[in-house]
Design a protein around this motif. Structure first.
Motif, PDB file in Angstrom:
ATOM      1  N   ARG A   1       0.812  -1.223   0.000  1.00 40.36           N
ATOM      2  CA  ARG A   1       0.000   0.000   0.000  1.00 40.36           C
ATOM      3  C   ARG A   1       0.844   1.271   0.000  1.00 40.36           C
ATOM      4  O   ARG A   1       0.601   2.169  -0.810  1.00 40.36           O
ATOM      5  N   PRO A   2       1.860   1.385   0.849  1.00 42.34           N
ATOM      6  CA  PRO A   2       2.691   2.591   0.758  1.00 42.34           C
ATOM      7  C   PRO A   2       3.516   2.654  -0.537  1.00 42.34           C
ATOM      8  O   PRO A   2       3.768   3.742  -1.063  1.00 42.34           O
ATOM      9  N   LEU A   3       3.913   1.484  -1.066  1.00 44.63           N
ATOM     10  CA  LEU A   3       4.650   1.478  -2.332  1.00 44.63           C
ATOM     11  C   LEU A   3       3.802   2.076  -3.445  1.00 44.63           C
ATOM     12  O   LEU A   3       4.276   2.919  -4.215  1.00 44.63           O
ATOM     13  N   ILE A   4       2.543   1.660  -3.519  1.00 38.21           N
ATOM     14  CA  ILE A   4       1.634   2.203  -4.534  1.00 38.21           C
ATOM     15  C   ILE A   4       1.424   3.698  -4.316  1.00 38.21           C
ATOM     16  O   ILE A   4       1.397   4.482  -5.253  1.00 38.21           O
ATOM     17  N   ARG A   5       1.277   4.093  -3.073  1.00 42.68           N
ATOM     18  CA  ARG A   5       1.095   5.515  -2.761  1.00 42.68           C
ATOM     19  C   ARG A   5       2.305   6.328  -3.223  1.00 42.68           C
ATOM     20  O   ARG A   5       2.164   7.366  -3.863  1.00 42.68           O
ATOM     21  N   VAL A   6       3.500   5.862  -2.901  1.00 42.72           N
ATOM     22  CA  VAL A   6       4.723   6.564  -3.315  1.00 42.72           C
ATOM     23  C   VAL A   6       4.822   6.604  -4.839  1.00 42.72           C
ATOM     24  O   VAL A   6       5.124   7.653  -5.420  1.00 42.72           O
ATOM     25  N   ALA A   7       4.552   5.469  -5.494  1.00 44.30           N
ATOM     26  CA  ALA A   7       4.653   5.406  -6.952  1.00 44.30           C
ATOM     27  C   ALA A   7       3.656   6.339  -7.629  1.00 44.30           C
ATOM     28  O   ALA A   7       3.911   6.848  -8.720  1.00 44.30           O
ATOM     29  N   THR A   8       2.543   6.598  -6.995  1.00 39.10           N
ATOM     30  CA  THR A   8       1.518   7.468  -7.559  1.00 39.10           C
ATOM     31  C   THR A   8       1.739   8.935  -7.198  1.00 39.10           C
ATOM     32  O   THR A   8       1.685   9.815  -8.057  1.00 39.10           O
ATOM     33  N   VAL A   9       1.997   9.198  -5.934  1.00 42.90           N
ATOM     34  CA  VAL A   9       2.036  10.575  -5.443  1.00 42.90           C
ATOM     35  C   VAL A   9       3.378  11.262  -5.694  1.00 42.90           C
ATOM     36  O   VAL A   9       3.420  12.446  -6.042  1.00 42.90           O
ATOM     37  N   LEU A  10       4.476  10.551  -5.531  1.00 44.56           N
ATOM     38  CA  LEU A  10       5.794  11.186  -5.654  1.00 44.56           C
ATOM     39  C   LEU A  10       6.027  11.825  -7.025  1.00 44.56           C
ATOM     40  O   LEU A  10       6.413  13.003  -7.081  1.00 44.56           O
ATOM     41  N   PRO A  11       5.801  11.115  -8.131  1.00 42.94           N
ATOM     42  CA  PRO A  11       6.020  11.779  -9.423  1.00 42.94           C
ATOM     43  C   PRO A  11       5.158  13.025  -9.606  1.00 42.94           C
ATOM     44  O   PRO A  11       5.617  14.051 -10.116  1.00 42.94           O
ATOM     45  N   ARG A  12       3.917  12.947  -9.164  1.00 44.61           N
ATOM     46  CA  ARG A  12       3.016  14.092  -9.283  1.00 44.61           C
ATOM     47  C   ARG A  12       3.510  15.259  -8.435  1.00 44.61           C
ATOM     48  O   ARG A  12       3.514  16.409  -8.873  1.00 44.61           O
ATOM     49  N   ALA A  13       3.942  14.971  -7.208  1.00 45.64           N
ATOM     50  CA  ALA A  13       4.440  16.029  -6.317  1.00 45.64           C
ATOM     51  C   ALA A  13       5.713  16.669  -6.883  1.00 45.64           C
ATOM     52  O   ALA A  13       5.860  17.897  -6.847  1.00 45.64           O
ATOM     53  N   LEU A  14       6.601  15.844  -7.398  1.00 40.28           N
ATOM     54  CA  LEU A  14       7.821  16.396  -7.996  1.00 40.28           C
ATOM     55  C   LEU A  14       7.489  17.265  -9.205  1.00 40.28           C
ATOM     56  O   LEU A  14       8.036  18.356  -9.368  1.00 40.28           O
ATOM     57  N   GLU A  15       6.592  16.782 -10.042  1.00 38.57           N
ATOM     58  CA  GLU A  15       6.226  17.514 -11.254  1.00 38.57           C
ATOM     59  C   GLU A  15       5.529  18.832 -10.935  1.00 38.57           C
ATOM     60  O   GLU A  15       5.790  19.848 -11.575  1.00 38.57           O
ATOM     61  N   ASP A  16       4.647  18.827  -9.949  1.00 35.94           N
ATOM     62  CA  ASP A  16       3.912  20.044  -9.589  1.00 35.94           C
ATOM     63  C   ASP A  16       4.851  21.180  -9.209  1.00 35.94           C
ATOM     64  O   ASP A  16       4.554  22.349  -9.446  1.00 35.94           O
ATOM     65  N   GLN A  17       5.987  20.857  -8.617  1.00 33.76           N
ATOM     66  CA  GLN A  17       6.957  21.875  -8.240  1.00 33.76           C
ATOM     67  C   GLN A  17       7.990  22.107  -9.336  1.00 33.76           C
ATOM     68  O   GLN A  17       8.441  23.224  -9.556  1.00 33.76           O
ATOM     69  N   PHE A  18       8.371  21.036 -10.011  1.00 35.40           N
ATOM     70  CA  PHE A  18       9.466  21.073 -10.969  1.00 35.40           C
ATOM     71  C   PHE A  18       9.090  21.822 -12.248  1.00 35.40           C
ATOM     72  O   PHE A  18       9.857  22.650 -12.744  1.00 35.40           O
ATOM     73  N   LEU A  19       7.910  21.541 -12.790  1.00 34.39           N
ATOM     74  CA  LEU A  19       7.493  22.143 -14.050  1.00 34.39           C
ATOM     75  C   LEU A  19       7.452  23.673 -13.986  1.00 34.39           C
ATOM     76  O   LEU A  19       8.045  24.335 -14.841  1.00 34.39           O
ATOM     77  N   PRO A  20       6.814  24.268 -12.977  1.00 30.57           N
ATOM     78  CA  PRO A  20       6.800  25.739 -12.929  1.00 30.57           C
ATOM     79  C   PRO A  20       8.201  26.351 -12.738  1.00 30.57           C
ATOM     80  O   PRO A  20       8.480  27.427 -13.247  1.00 30.57           O
ATOM     81  N   GLU A  21       9.062  25.646 -12.020  1.00 31.99           N
ATOM     82  CA  GLU A  21      10.409  26.174 -11.760  1.00 31.99           C
ATOM     83  C   GLU A  21      11.330  26.069 -12.961  1.00 31.99           C
ATOM     84  O   GLU A  21      12.185  26.932 -13.159  1.00 31.99           O
ATOM     85  N   THR A  22      11.200  24.999 -13.731  1.00 30.15           N
ATOM     86  CA  THR A  22      12.185  24.710 -14.777  1.00 30.15           C
ATOM     87  C   THR A  22      11.626  24.717 -16.191  1.00 30.15           C
ATOM     88  O   THR A  22      12.393  24.766 -17.145  1.00 30.15           O
ATOM     89  N   GLY A  23      10.311  24.599 -16.324  1.00 30.42           N
ATOM     90  CA  GLY A  23       9.720  24.460 -17.646  1.00 30.42           C
ATOM     91  C   GLY A  23       9.845  23.053 -18.202  1.00 30.42           C
ATOM     92  O   GLY A  23       9.562  22.826 -19.373  1.00 30.42           O
ATOM     93  N   LEU A  24      10.271  22.110 -17.371  1.00 30.52           N
ATOM     94  CA  LEU A  24      10.429  20.721 -17.787  1.00 30.52           C
ATOM     95  C   LEU A  24       9.498  19.828 -16.985  1.00 30.52           C
ATOM     96  O   LEU A  24       9.323  20.031 -15.789  1.00 30.52           O
ATOM     97  N   THR A  25       8.938  18.829 -17.664  1.00 29.03           N
ATOM     98  CA  THR A  25       8.232  17.785 -16.944  1.00 29.03           C
ATOM     99  C   THR A  25       9.280  16.791 -16.438  1.00 29.03           C
ATOM    100  O   THR A  25      10.438  16.813 -16.875  1.00 29.03           O
ATOM    101  N   VAL A  26       8.873  15.913 -15.550  1.00 28.29           N
ATOM    102  CA  VAL A  26       9.792  14.885 -15.068  1.00 28.29           C
ATOM    103  C   VAL A  26      10.201  13.976 -16.233  1.00 28.29           C
ATOM    104  O   VAL A  26      11.355  13.551 -16.321  1.00 28.29           O
ATOM    105  N   SER A  27       9.287  13.703 -17.164  1.00 35.69           N
ATOM    106  CA  SER A  27       9.633  12.907 -18.357  1.00 35.69           C
ATOM    107  C   SER A  27      10.649  13.638 -19.226  1.00 35.69           C
ATOM    108  O   SER A  27      11.605  13.022 -19.716  1.00 35.69           O
ATOM    109  N   ASP A  28      10.442  14.942 -19.442  1.00 43.35           N
ATOM    110  CA  ASP A  28      11.423  15.742 -20.199  1.00 43.35           C
ATOM    111  C   ASP A  28      12.802  15.608 -19.568  1.00 43.35           C
ATOM    112  O   ASP A  28      13.799  15.378 -20.253  1.00 43.35           O
ATOM    113  N   TYR A  29      12.841  15.794 -18.257  1.00 44.43           N
ATOM    114  CA  TYR A  29      14.099  15.745 -17.524  1.00 44.43           C
ATOM    115  C   TYR A  29      14.756  14.374 -17.686  1.00 44.43           C
ATOM    116  O   TYR A  29      15.961  14.279 -17.949  1.00 44.43           O
TER     117      TYR A  29
END
Length: 158
Positions: free
Chosen positions: A16-44
């Motif tokens: 259950r926590p593995l699924i949560r991390v796999a789902t939430v972590l990329p979204r959380a990183l992207e929500d902050q990363f995209l506005p700061e850098t103009g890159l999605t996590v996939s772009d990066y």
């Protein structure tokens, strides 16, 4: 069809926590990363893979495998990065039907500029919550899971 027995308590406590991390972590990183850098996590991820490749060049299919993106998804990401001048697409000289992705100087500069922000987010989102022993213990476990997934036969998605 395999074992249909429900997960035991320990398995559920891991899953259950593995699924949560796999789902939430990329979204959380992207929500902050995209506005700061103009890159999605996939772009990066694509820019990193190309920066580490010989001559900053990979065949599109190899780039898909390296980044764990589907061929259709990697094509869209590479096309977008190409439009932005961060990557070039070139015909593969050995196989005229295939294409290579090549990191441009602008792409390398964008990657270098985004790296500190990405590293900061990863440290704050993941490593700040783990001990050195947690990291040493979990690293091989996650590597084993990733290797098993990499070895699994590809799905037939269109």
């Amino acid at each position: 069809m395999g074992d249909l027995t429900a997960l035991d308590q320990d398995e559920a406590a891991f899953w259950r926590p593995l699924i949560r991390v796999a789902t939430v972590l990329p979204r959380a990183l992207e929500d902050q990363f995209l506005p700061e850098t103009g890159l999605t996590v996939s772009d990066y991820g694509v820019l990193v893979a190309l920066s580490e490749a010989p001559d900053h060049l990979l065949r599109i299919s190899a780039l898909a495998a390296t980044t764990a993106l589907s061929l259709s998804r990697i094509s869209r990401v590479v096309d977008d990065l190409t439009r932005r001048g961060l990557v070039e697409k070139r015909r593969c000289p050995e196989d005229g039907r295939a294409a290579n992705a090549v990191l441009t100087d602008a792409g390398l500069a964008k990657l270098k500029a985004a790296y500190p922000s990405h590293l900061s987010r990863v440290r704050a989102s993941v490593f700040a919550h783990l001990s050195t022993e947690d990291i040493r213990t979990a690293g091989p476990v996650l590597a084993r899971l990733a290797a098993a997934l990499d070895a699994a036969p590809p799905s037939d998605d269109c």
